[in-house]
Scaffold this motif. Structure first.
Motif, PDB file in Angstrom:
ATOM      1  N   ALA A 104      78.085  64.669   4.752  1.00 24.30           N
ATOM      2  CA  ALA A 104      78.147  65.535   3.576  1.00 24.30           C
ATOM      3  C   ALA A 104      77.008  66.551   3.591  1.00 24.30           C
ATOM      4  CB  ALA A 104      78.093  64.688   2.306  1.00 24.30           C
ATOM      5  N   ALA A 105      75.814  66.102   4.010  1.00 21.26           N
ATOM      6  CA  ALA A 105      74.667  67.009   4.055  1.00 21.26           C
ATOM      7  C   ALA A 105      74.871  68.103   5.093  1.00 21.26           C
ATOM      8  CB  ALA A 105      73.395  66.229   4.335  1.00 21.26           C
ATOM      9  N   LEU A 106      75.512  67.762   6.217  1.00 23.54           N
ATOM     10  CA  LEU A 106      75.742  68.733   7.285  1.00 23.54           C
ATOM     11  C   LEU A 106      77.055  69.488   7.117  1.00 23.54           C
ATOM     12  CD1 LEU A 106      74.445  66.578  10.261  1.00 23.54           C
ATOM     13  CD2 LEU A 106      73.433  68.707   9.437  1.00 23.54           C
ATOM     14  N   GLU A 107      77.877  69.038   6.157  1.00 24.98           N
ATOM     15  CA  GLU A 107      79.124  69.705   5.800  1.00 24.98           C
ATOM     16  C   GLU A 107      80.100  69.819   6.968  1.00 24.98           C
ATOM     17  OE1 GLU A 107      77.790  73.406   4.046  1.00 24.98           O
ATOM     18  OE2 GLU A 107      77.771  72.491   2.063  1.00 24.98           O
ATOM     19  N   ARG A 108      80.127  68.771   7.815  1.00 25.61           N
ATOM     20  CA  ARG A 108      81.141  68.736   8.871  1.00 25.61           C
ATOM     21  C   ARG A 108      81.215  67.320   9.438  1.00 25.61           C
ATOM     22  NH1 ARG A 108      76.684  70.663  11.841  1.00 25.61           N
ATOM     23  NH2 ARG A 108      76.565  69.791  13.959  1.00 25.61           N
ATOM     24  N   ASP A 109      82.233  67.099  10.245  1.00 23.46           N
ATOM     25  CA  ASP A 109      82.468  65.775  10.838  1.00 23.46           C
ATOM     26  C   ASP A 109      81.585  65.628  12.071  1.00 23.46           C
ATOM     27  OD1 ASP A 109      83.511  63.303  11.272  1.00 23.46           O
ATOM     28  OD2 ASP A 109      85.429  63.998  12.041  1.00 23.46           O
ATOM     29  N   VAL A 110      80.295  65.581  11.850  1.00 22.44           N
ATOM     30  CA  VAL A 110      79.303  65.637  12.913  1.00 22.44           C
ATOM     31  C   VAL A 110      79.337  64.376  13.775  1.00 22.44           C
ATOM     32  CG1 VAL A 110      77.435  64.581  11.595  1.00 22.44           C
ATOM     33  CG2 VAL A 110      76.890  66.302  13.335  1.00 22.44           C
ATOM     34  N   LEU A 111      78.804  64.473  14.978  1.00 25.50           N
ATOM     35  CA  LEU A 111      78.704  63.327  15.870  1.00 25.50           C
ATOM     36  C   LEU A 111      77.628  62.367  15.386  1.00 25.50           C
ATOM     37  CD1 LEU A 111      78.927  65.288  19.229  1.00 25.50           C
ATOM     38  CD2 LEU A 111      80.683  63.743  18.320  1.00 25.50           C
ATOM     39  N   ILE A 112      77.996  61.100  15.250  1.00 22.99           N
ATOM     40  CA  ILE A 112      77.054  60.033  14.896  1.00 22.99           C
ATOM     41  C   ILE A 112      76.998  59.092  16.098  1.00 22.99           C
ATOM     42  CG2 ILE A 112      76.462  58.183  13.303  1.00 22.99           C
ATOM     43  CD1 ILE A 112      76.461  60.883  11.945  1.00 22.99           C
ATOM     44  N   ALA A 113      75.816  58.967  16.684  1.00 26.45           N
ATOM     45  CA  ALA A 113      75.659  58.237  17.942  1.00 26.45           C
ATOM     46  C   ALA A 113      74.904  56.923  17.738  1.00 26.45           C
ATOM     47  CB  ALA A 113      74.915  59.103  18.952  1.00 26.45           C
ATOM     48  N   ILE A 114      75.009  56.066  18.746  1.00 32.85           N
ATOM     49  CA  ILE A 114      74.334  54.766  18.719  1.00 32.85           C
ATOM     50  C   ILE A 114      74.348  54.210  20.144  1.00 32.85           C
ATOM     51  CG2 ILE A 114      76.360  53.288  18.367  1.00 32.85           C
ATOM     52  CD1 ILE A 114      74.706  51.898  16.106  1.00 32.85           C
ATOM     53  N   ASP A 115      73.482  53.225  20.413  1.00 27.91           N
ATOM     54  CA  ASP A 115      73.512  52.490  21.682  1.00 27.91           C
ATOM     55  C   ASP A 115      74.186  51.143  21.431  1.00 27.91           C
ATOM     56  OD1 ASP A 115      71.692  54.065  23.667  1.00 27.91           O
ATOM     57  OD2 ASP A 115      70.530  53.999  21.828  1.00 27.91           O
ATOM     58  N   GLN A 116      75.440  51.028  21.779  1.00 29.97           N
ATOM     59  CA  GLN A 116      76.180  49.775  21.632  1.00 29.97           C
ATOM     60  C   GLN A 116      76.770  49.435  22.993  1.00 29.97           C
ATOM     61  OE1 GLN A 116      75.998  48.143  18.831  1.00 29.97           O
ATOM     62  NE2 GLN A 116      77.780  46.857  18.498  1.00 29.97           N
ATOM     63  N   GLU A 117      75.855  49.102  23.924  1.00 27.34           N
ATOM     64  CA  GLU A 117      76.251  48.893  25.315  1.00 27.34           C
ATOM     65  C   GLU A 117      76.931  47.551  25.536  1.00 27.34           C
ATOM     66  OE1 GLU A 117      72.981  49.364  28.009  1.00 27.34           O
ATOM     67  OE2 GLU A 117      72.206  51.125  26.979  1.00 27.34           O
ATOM     68  N   GLY A 118      76.476  46.539  24.810  1.00 27.10           N
ATOM     69  CA  GLY A 118      76.894  45.171  25.068  1.00 27.10           C
ATOM     70  C   GLY A 118      75.720  44.344  25.531  1.00 27.10           C
ATOM     71  N   GLY A 119      75.866  43.034  25.449  1.00 26.43           N
ATOM     72  CA  GLY A 119      74.788  42.159  25.886  1.00 26.43           C
ATOM     73  C   GLY A 119      73.550  42.308  25.043  1.00 26.43           C
ATOM     74  N   ALA A 120      72.440  42.604  25.703  1.00 28.60           N
ATOM     75  CA  ALA A 120      71.157  42.673  25.008  1.00 28.60           C
ATOM     76  C   ALA A 120      70.954  43.993  24.273  1.00 28.60           C
ATOM     77  CB  ALA A 120      70.014  42.455  25.996  1.00 28.60           C
ATOM     78  N   VAL A 121      71.712  45.016  24.599  1.00 25.88           N
ATOM     79  CA  VAL A 121      71.537  46.324  23.956  1.00 25.88           C
ATOM     80  C   VAL A 121      72.682  46.556  22.983  1.00 25.88           C
ATOM     81  CG1 VAL A 121      71.176  48.793  24.289  1.00 25.88           C
ATOM     82  CG2 VAL A 121      70.328  47.183  25.990  1.00 25.88           C
ATOM     83  N   LEU A 122      72.498  46.029  21.786  1.00 25.34           N
ATOM     84  CA  LEU A 122      73.449  46.190  20.688  1.00 25.34           C
ATOM     85  C   LEU A 122      72.670  46.551  19.436  1.00 25.34           C
ATOM     86  CD1 LEU A 122      75.820  43.097  21.144  1.00 25.34           C
ATOM     87  CD2 LEU A 122      76.341  45.471  21.678  1.00 25.34           C
ATOM     88  N   ARG A 123      73.226  47.446  18.644  1.00 27.63           N
ATOM     89  CA  ARG A 123      72.597  47.801  17.368  1.00 27.63           C
ATOM     90  C   ARG A 123      73.352  47.193  16.191  1.00 27.63           C
ATOM     91  NH1 ARG A 123      69.022  48.474  20.706  1.00 27.63           N
ATOM     92  NH2 ARG A 123      68.566  50.522  21.601  1.00 27.63           N
ATOM     93  N   ARG A 124      74.682  47.179  16.267  1.00 24.77           N
ATOM     94  CA  ARG A 124      75.449  46.489  15.235  1.00 24.77           C
ATOM     95  C   ARG A 124      75.763  45.089  15.737  1.00 24.77           C
ATOM     96  NH1 ARG A 124      81.233  47.675  12.009  1.00 24.77           N
ATOM     97  NH2 ARG A 124      80.722  46.100  10.420  1.00 24.77           N
ATOM     98  N   LEU A 125      75.362  44.083  14.952  1.00 14.98           N
ATOM     99  CA  LEU A 125      75.453  42.698  15.404  1.00 14.98           C
ATOM    100  C   LEU A 125      76.452  41.859  14.617  1.00 14.98           C
ATOM    101  CD1 LEU A 125      71.623  41.968  15.885  1.00 14.98           C
ATOM    102  CD2 LEU A 125      73.282  42.662  17.622  1.00 14.98           C
TER     103      LEU A 125
END
Length: 486
Positions: free
Chosen positions: A55-76
């Motif tokens: 909403a602040a950027l007023e577009r469907d902007v790219l939202i990134a994350i590191d969700q590789e699997g194994g030990a490198v996960l951000r959403r658990l």
């Protein structure tokens, strides 16, 4: 005139979008936002954060994350994709494709549409401090086959992939988070190993490629790959014909920030051929502001041309259109199906080395697990003794746990139960601890070594080992089943 900050991918300090950050975003039309573990809380709260960013950027902007699997996960709190190394052990292209889909489903559930994954680094050096289990293996052809399949799975499910770390981070002994690695290899050597997966990714037209902060002096003696026109515009774009988004690894990492402070490298990355400049202040907005100023100065001086800014911005807008961040709920039924796959893969990837003691569910069992472990690099969490105990106690009610790092307490636990089998757990990335090495010598014939993170640790102790290729819930369930069956 293109606003140069439209090529920046920035981070946010916390779990909520403050009024000040919302105003900053409205004034700076950045190309995207990268989330970290500190931004991920409850699903509703995180989804609200993402909506407010857009909403602040007023577009469907790219939202990134590191969700590789194994030990490198951000959403658990969703089904956890396996380590690439585990998928390498399976050598199953279909499993890799479905693992990429599983990762994507857990992201689109919140509106996240860009995953900085998978790693296409070939695990050339097993002592590499930042790759290891993040790699699909040591064979370049297998890494190419499985890595491209994983990325295709992600993109088929609606999440832009970012294969990394071009031109290859698998043969370094220096962590680029801290300093600049130097890989003094010839072009021929790189073409035979590190470049094989990335060339395959380029030919597969995957959505984005992330650069490595590594100097390859035999190809470009002056500039690290992230800043090298030879490697970005020359090889990746020119020779391999890649037309997707090129995104830098984080420019605040020591490899770049120590040599080019104050955002000096941002403009150079764009002129080299990058389209998106990732910069993470980790709560310090002055880091991002410095990069904005540096990019504006580069634009004003002509160091970064309008044509280059237009090209970079256009690629990011095209990616936004191709991978919209519309929320796709991760339904319970789909999660259950994915959990079934993950458990099957965990069982198949688990490896038993040697013959250890039989465990009697009705008798005492001693678990020695470290209370903490060093993380560093890209890692955000590790398996705790409480998690291990929760996985094992239902099967072994007389389980006794002691802190492996407290050698006196660990010895006391084994002496208090002299006839009980011992489970000695390695839960860290950086090798077996001195305490584990000391205790292992006294436990011959009565212990299993549980190798829960780094498979190479299995060779570090003179004990039979169970290598799980990961420490997430499917791995721990497969471990418990194996211990019961032996």
């Amino acid at each position: 005139m293109i606003r140069p900050e439209s090529t920046l991918i920035i981070d946010l300090p916390g779990a909520d979008l403050s009024a000040a950050d919302a105003r900053w975003l409205a004034a700076h039309p950045v190309g995207g936002v990268c989330l970290f573990a500190r931004n991920i809380t409850t699903p509703d709260r995180t989804a609200r954060l993402i909506r407010e960013v857009r909403a602040a950027l007023e577009r469907d902007v790219l939202i990134a994350i590191d969700q590789e699997g194994g030990a490198v996960l951000r959403r658990l709190d969703v089904p956890p994709p396996p380590t690439p190394q585990a998928l390498g052990a399976l050598a199953d292209e279909d499993a890799a494709f479905r693992a990429g889909q599983i990762a994507a489903r857990g992201l689109l559930d919140l509106g996240i549409n860009w995953n900085f994954a998978p790693s296409l680094d070939v695990n050339v050096d097993p002592l590499n401090p930042v790759i290891g289990e993040r790699s699909f293996g040591t064979d370049p052809a297998q890494v190419a086959r499985l890595g491209v399949a994983w990325a295709r799975g992600s993109e088929a499910a609606g999440v832009l992939s970012a294969v990394k770390h071009y031109p290859g981070h698998g043969d370094t002994r220096v962590d680029s988070h801290e300093d600049l690695p130097v890989v003094n290899k010839s072009r021929a050597a790189l073409e035979a190993a590190e470049w094989v997966p990335f060339r395959a990714a380029a030919h597969a037209a995957l959505g984005s490629v992330m650069t490595a902060h590594i100097l390859y002096p035999q190809l470009d003696p002056e500039w690290p790959a992230t800043l090298s026109r030879t490697l970005l515009s020359g090889v990746l774009r020119g020779e391999w014909g890649y037309q997707g988004v090129i995104v830098t690894d984080a420019m605040d990492m020591g490899a770049i920030a120590r040599r080019y402070p104050g955002g000096q490298a941002a403009g150079r990355a764009l002129t080299a051929g990058a389209d998106a400049v990732l910069v993470c202040g980790h709560g310090d907005r002055s880091v991002t502001d410095a990069h904005v100023r540096a990019l504006r100065a580069a634009q004003a001086s002509g160091a970064v041309s309008e044509a280059r800014l237009h090209e970079a911005s256009a690629r990011l807008r095209l990616a936004e259109q191709r991978f919209p961040g519309q929320v796709q709920p991760y339904r319970a039924g789909q999660q259950a199906l994915d959990q079934t796959d993950l458990l099957a893969w965990a069982r198949a990837a688990l490896r038993v080395q040697g013959n250890g003691p039989r465990l009697d569910p009705a008798a005492p069992v001693v678990l020695l697990a470290p209370s903490h472990t060093a993380l560093g690099g890209p890692y955000g969490d590790h398996v705790t003794p409480a998690q291990l105990e929760a996985a094992l106690r239902p099967h072994f009610p007389q389980l006794t746990t002691a802190d492996l790092l407290d050698e006196a307490a660990a010895r006391q636990a084994t002496r208090a139960h002299p006839d009980a089998p011992v489970l000695l757990a390695s839960t860290g990335r950086w090798g077996a601890t001195p305490q584990a090495q000391h205790l292992a010598a006294t436990l011959t014939g009565r212990a299993w070594h549980l190798c829960l993170w780094n498979p190479d640790d299995a060779a570090a102790l003179p004990l039979p080992a169970i290598v799980t290729h990961g420490f997430r819930s499917p791995n721990l369930q497969a471990l418990a089943e194996t211990l019961i069956a032996r």
